[in-house]
Design a protein around this motif. Structure first.
Motif, PDB file in Angstrom:
ATOM      1  N   ARG A 269      50.722  39.104  44.839  1.00 31.21           N
ATOM      2  CA  ARG A 269      49.865  38.557  45.886  1.00 31.21           C
ATOM      3  C   ARG A 269      48.812  39.568  46.324  1.00 31.21           C
ATOM      4  N   PHE A 270      49.221  40.815  46.509  1.00 26.00           N
ATOM      5  CA  PHE A 270      48.265  41.848  46.902  1.00 26.00           C
ATOM      6  C   PHE A 270      47.299  42.168  45.763  1.00 26.00           C
ATOM      7  N   ALA A 271      47.810  42.221  44.545  1.00 24.73           N
ATOM      8  CA  ALA A 271      46.949  42.546  43.405  1.00 24.73           C
ATOM      9  C   ALA A 271      45.826  41.533  43.243  1.00 24.73           C
ATOM     10  N   HIS A 272      46.094  40.262  43.555  1.00 24.06           N
ATOM     11  CA  HIS A 272      45.100  39.204  43.369  1.00 24.06           C
ATOM     12  C   HIS A 272      44.412  38.783  44.670  1.00 24.06           C
ATOM     13  N   ASP A 273      44.611  39.544  45.733  1.00 24.67           N
ATOM     14  CA  ASP A 273      43.923  39.248  46.994  1.00 24.67           C
ATOM     15  C   ASP A 273      42.412  39.385  46.763  1.00 24.67           C
ATOM     16  N   VAL A 274      41.668  38.368  47.142  1.00 29.04           N
ATOM     17  CA  VAL A 274      40.219  38.387  46.882  1.00 29.04           C
ATOM     18  C   VAL A 274      39.536  39.554  47.587  1.00 29.04           C
ATOM     19  N   ARG A 275      40.122  40.045  48.661  1.00 35.48           N
ATOM     20  CA  ARG A 275      39.513  41.154  49.397  1.00 35.48           C
ATOM     21  C   ARG A 275      39.599  42.473  48.637  1.00 35.48           C
ATOM     22  N   ALA A 276      40.442  42.519  47.616  1.00 36.10           N
ATOM     23  CA  ALA A 276      40.557  43.728  46.799  1.00 36.10           C
ATOM     24  C   ALA A 276      39.578  43.728  45.636  1.00 36.10           C
ATOM     25  N   GLU A 277      38.908  42.605  45.400  1.00 34.47           N
ATOM     26  CA  GLU A 277      37.967  42.521  44.288  1.00 34.47           C
ATOM     27  C   GLU A 277      36.873  43.572  44.444  1.00 34.47           C
ATOM     28  N   GLY A 278      36.599  44.265  43.365  1.00 33.81           N
ATOM     29  CA  GLY A 278      35.567  45.296  43.377  1.00 33.81           C
ATOM     30  C   GLY A 278      36.044  46.636  43.879  1.00 33.81           C
ATOM     31  N   LEU A 279      37.244  46.688  44.431  1.00 37.17           N
ATOM     32  CA  LEU A 279      37.783  47.938  44.963  1.00 37.17           C
ATOM     33  C   LEU A 279      38.851  48.527  44.055  1.00 37.17           C
ATOM     34  N   ILE A 280      39.377  47.726  43.143  1.00 38.63           N
ATOM     35  CA  ILE A 280      40.471  48.157  42.273  1.00 38.63           C
ATOM     36  C   ILE A 280      40.134  47.817  40.833  1.00 38.63           C
ATOM     37  N   GLY A 281      40.490  48.694  39.907  1.00 41.95           N
ATOM     38  CA  GLY A 281      40.232  48.465  38.503  1.00 41.95           C
ATOM     39  C   GLY A 281      41.198  47.451  37.912  1.00 41.95           C
ATOM     40  N   GLU A 282      40.811  46.859  36.788  1.00 43.60           N
ATOM     41  CA  GLU A 282      41.648  45.852  36.141  1.00 43.60           C
ATOM     42  C   GLU A 282      42.969  46.444  35.649  1.00 43.60           C
ATOM     43  N   LYS A 283      42.916  47.682  35.142  1.00 42.17           N
ATOM     44  CA  LYS A 283      44.147  48.322  34.687  1.00 42.17           C
ATOM     45  C   LYS A 283      45.109  48.508  35.851  1.00 42.17           C
ATOM     46  N   GLU A 284      44.588  48.967  36.984  1.00 44.27           N
ATOM     47  CA  GLU A 284      45.427  49.197  38.165  1.00 44.27           C
ATOM     48  C   GLU A 284      45.970  47.881  38.712  1.00 44.27           C
ATOM     49  N   LYS A 285      45.154  46.843  38.668  1.00 39.28           N
ATOM     50  CA  LYS A 285      45.614  45.521  39.115  1.00 39.28           C
ATOM     51  C   LYS A 285      46.764  45.039  38.235  1.00 39.28           C
ATOM     52  N   GLY A 286      46.617  45.211  36.911  1.00 38.87           N
ATOM     53  CA  GLY A 286      47.677  44.791  35.998  1.00 38.87           C
ATOM     54  C   GLY A 286      48.970  45.549  36.220  1.00 38.87           C
ATOM     55  N   ASN A 287      48.858  46.858  36.457  1.00 34.99           N
ATOM     56  CA  ASN A 287      50.052  47.665  36.715  1.00 34.99           C
ATOM     57  C   ASN A 287      50.769  47.210  37.977  1.00 34.99           C
ATOM     58  N   MET A 288      49.994  46.789  38.992  1.00 33.71           N
ATOM     59  CA  MET A 288      50.612  46.392  40.248  1.00 33.71           C
ATOM     60  C   MET A 288      51.416  45.097  40.103  1.00 33.71           C
ATOM     61  N   CYS A 289      51.116  44.307  39.088  1.00 34.48           N
ATOM     62  CA  CYS A 289      51.825  43.046  38.876  1.00 34.48           C
ATOM     63  C   CYS A 289      53.116  43.210  38.071  1.00 34.48           C
ATOM     64  N   ARG A 290      53.405  44.417  37.637  1.00 33.14           N
ATOM     65  CA  ARG A 290      54.605  44.676  36.845  1.00 33.14           C
ATOM     66  C   ARG A 290      55.612  45.486  37.679  1.00 33.14           C
ATOM     67  N   CYS A 291      56.822  45.625  37.173  1.00 33.76           N
ATOM     68  CA  CYS A 291      57.885  46.303  37.918  1.00 33.76           C
ATOM     69  C   CYS A 291      58.483  47.461  37.131  1.00 33.76           C
ATOM     70  N   MET A 292      58.875  48.508  37.857  1.00 35.10           N
ATOM     71  CA  MET A 292      59.570  49.629  37.221  1.00 35.10           C
ATOM     72  C   MET A 292      60.955  49.234  36.748  1.00 35.10           C
ATOM     73  N   ALA A 293      61.668  48.444  37.567  1.00 38.28           N
ATOM     74  CA  ALA A 293      62.928  47.790  37.171  1.00 38.28           C
ATOM     75  C   ALA A 293      64.100  48.738  36.922  1.00 38.28           C
ATOM     76  N   MET A 294      63.987  50.029  37.265  1.00 41.97           N
ATOM     77  CA  MET A 294      65.082  50.958  36.971  1.00 41.97           C
ATOM     78  C   MET A 294      66.330  50.693  37.796  1.00 41.97           C
ATOM     79  N   ALA A 295      66.173  50.005  38.944  1.00 41.26           N
ATOM     80  CA  ALA A 295      67.343  49.704  39.773  1.00 41.26           C
ATOM     81  C   ALA A 295      67.637  48.210  39.809  1.00 41.26           C
ATOM     82  N   ALA A 296      67.144  47.475  38.807  1.00 40.69           N
ATOM     83  CA  ALA A 296      67.317  46.022  38.800  1.00 40.69           C
ATOM     84  C   ALA A 296      68.787  45.613  38.797  1.00 40.69           C
ATOM     85  N   ALA A 297      69.633  46.398  38.133  1.00 37.97           N
ATOM     86  CA  ALA A 297      71.052  46.050  38.027  1.00 37.97           C
ATOM     87  C   ALA A 297      71.920  46.790  39.035  1.00 37.97           C
TER      88      ALA A 297
END
Length: 419
Positions: A269-297
């Motif tokens: 939700r934060f990564a795709h907030d329209v207010r962030a457009e132009g302030l964040i790079g596409e690579k950084e936006k993509g990273n924010m949509c993924r998870c580290m997942a090391m404590a998932a279990a």
């Protein structure tokens, strides 16, 4: 440097609110703050912004600037983060970042320099798991590896000479909350680091993500923790350990949600907030949509939320830091601090004012940054102007209309101020 006035605005000073006020900036410092009706009649540019709120520039007290990506300081500033605290980095990166912070459109840079590590201790395993290059292995081989008082003194002397750190970072990660086992320092070694750092005038901060590790490193006497627990529900023993040290907590709740994967929906939700457009790079936006997942279990983000609730209720200071880093999936420099503020309000029950204090005056006080974190005469003119009232709705912190560091307007927002 030009003198200017912003007036007809709500001002949150970091400690109190002026409903209709002015601020006068001169030579990069705050000259005066007061009621709009008392605005001085002087020859200066005047910016009138009714319906807006002026805040101290935000302080992200926990990032890691990526050696392969130079945007950490510039992207942070675009999001109103005027100071970042790097919590571990190598010598050549620190040197580069200290030079970069002298350039326009960058956040101010504070650093731990090289953290206090042991052979095969955190963060070495997590780095080598993602980066198996010979260059990285060679670099890690040069890190000081602490074993005893002599090696601690040598490390501190080297770090002080080469990095000029602002605080010292300890690592205390057994892996118990992340589903694996790591080598980690003894409490005696950690006490030695704390004692020797204190003799040199440094605050000490520590990484720990599970309850046993946190209790152990608090026993060593650290001033604050750079994560909260994710492995189990908090206990009164945890409260007592924090109170014994008068320690503070930087919980990194967004990062904890990424570790367990339970925070992914809010990350997106934060990564795709329209207010962030132009302030964040596409690579950084993509990273924010993924998870580290090391404590998932092995972990639950609710344990993290409950720990903050319990510690806050006990009077422990909560400070705001995102743990944003290039390789840290689920985070993005600058934007993740707004995510963290949202979680403080909506997941742990802070008022918006308490959350804003955690990213301004409380952090400045606990890190002993006496020249920032508040809007007061003589302090740095680090400012964040937003449309609306974040004291009613914390979501308004992303309605960014202007960011100034040392009285200089960030170029990403010039058109919004001039319109």
């Amino acid at each position: 440097m030009a003198s200017f006035i912003i007036r007809d605005i709500r001002i949150f000073t970091g400690e109190q609110t002026i409903e209709s006020g002015f601020i006068h900036i001169e030579n990069g410092k705050i000259k005066a703050v007061g009621l709009a009706s008392e605005t001085p009649s002087i020859s200066a540019k005047v910016i009138s912004k009714p319906g807006h709120t002026l805040l101290p520039g935000l302080i992200d007290c926990h990032i890691h600037a990526d050696k392969a990506n130079p945007v950490a300081l510039t992207q942070s500033l675009r999001f109103g983060v005027t100071t970042v605290c790097d919590m571990h980095n190598e010598l050549h990166n620190v040197q580069r970042l200290k030079k970069q912070t002298l350039e326009p459109d960058t956040a101010d840079y504070k650093t731990a320099g090289q953290s206090a590590t042991i052979e095969n201790g955190w963060p070495i395993p997590v780095i080598t798991a993602h980066d198996k290059s010979p260059e990285t292995a060679a670099e890690i081989a040069t890190w000081p590896k602490l074993t005893d008082q002599k090696s601690v003194k040598e490390y501190l002397e080297w770090n002080e000479k080469e990095m000029q750190p602002d605080y010292i970072k300890l690592m205390h990660e057994s892996g118990k909350g992340l589903g694996f086992e790591l080598q980690y320092p003894t409490v005696e070694l950690q006490k030695t680091i704390v004692d020797e750092a204190r003799k040199r005038g440094y605050l000490t901060v520590a990484h720990a993500t599970c309850l046993p590790d946190t209790l152990t490193v608090l026993e060593a006497g650290v001033n604050g923790l750079t994560h909260t627990i994710v492995d189990q529900a908090p206990t009164q023993e945890l409260v007592k350990a924090y109170k014994k040290n008068n320690a503070w907590l930087n919980p990194t709740l967004a990062a904890m949600g990424s570790l367990t994967t339970e925070g992914q929906e809010i990350q997106e939700r934060f990564a795709h907030d329209v207010r962030a457009e132009g302030l964040i790079g596409e690579k950084e936006k993509g990273n924010m949509c993924r998870c580290m997942a090391m404590a998932a279990a092995t972990g639950k983000v609710q344990h993290s939320y409950e720990s903050v609730k319990m510690l806050k209720s006990a009077g422990i200071d909560i400070v705001c830091g995102s743990d944003s880093a290039g390789p840290a999936l689920g985070t993005a420099w600058g934007l993740s601090l707004h995510h963290e503020l949202y979680l403080f309000v909506h997941k742990v029950g802070m008022t918006p004012e308490e959350a804003l204090r955690s990213a301004t005056s409380v952090t400045a006080k606990r890190f002993q940054f006496s020249d920032r974190g508040r809007l007061a005469d003589g302090l740095k003119a680090d400012l964040l102007l937003v449309e609306g009232n974040p004291l009613d709705d914390i979501d308004a912190t992303l309605n960014i209309r202007g960011v100034w560091r040392d009285g200089v307007l960030c170029s990403a927002h010039k058109s919004k101020i001039e319109s």
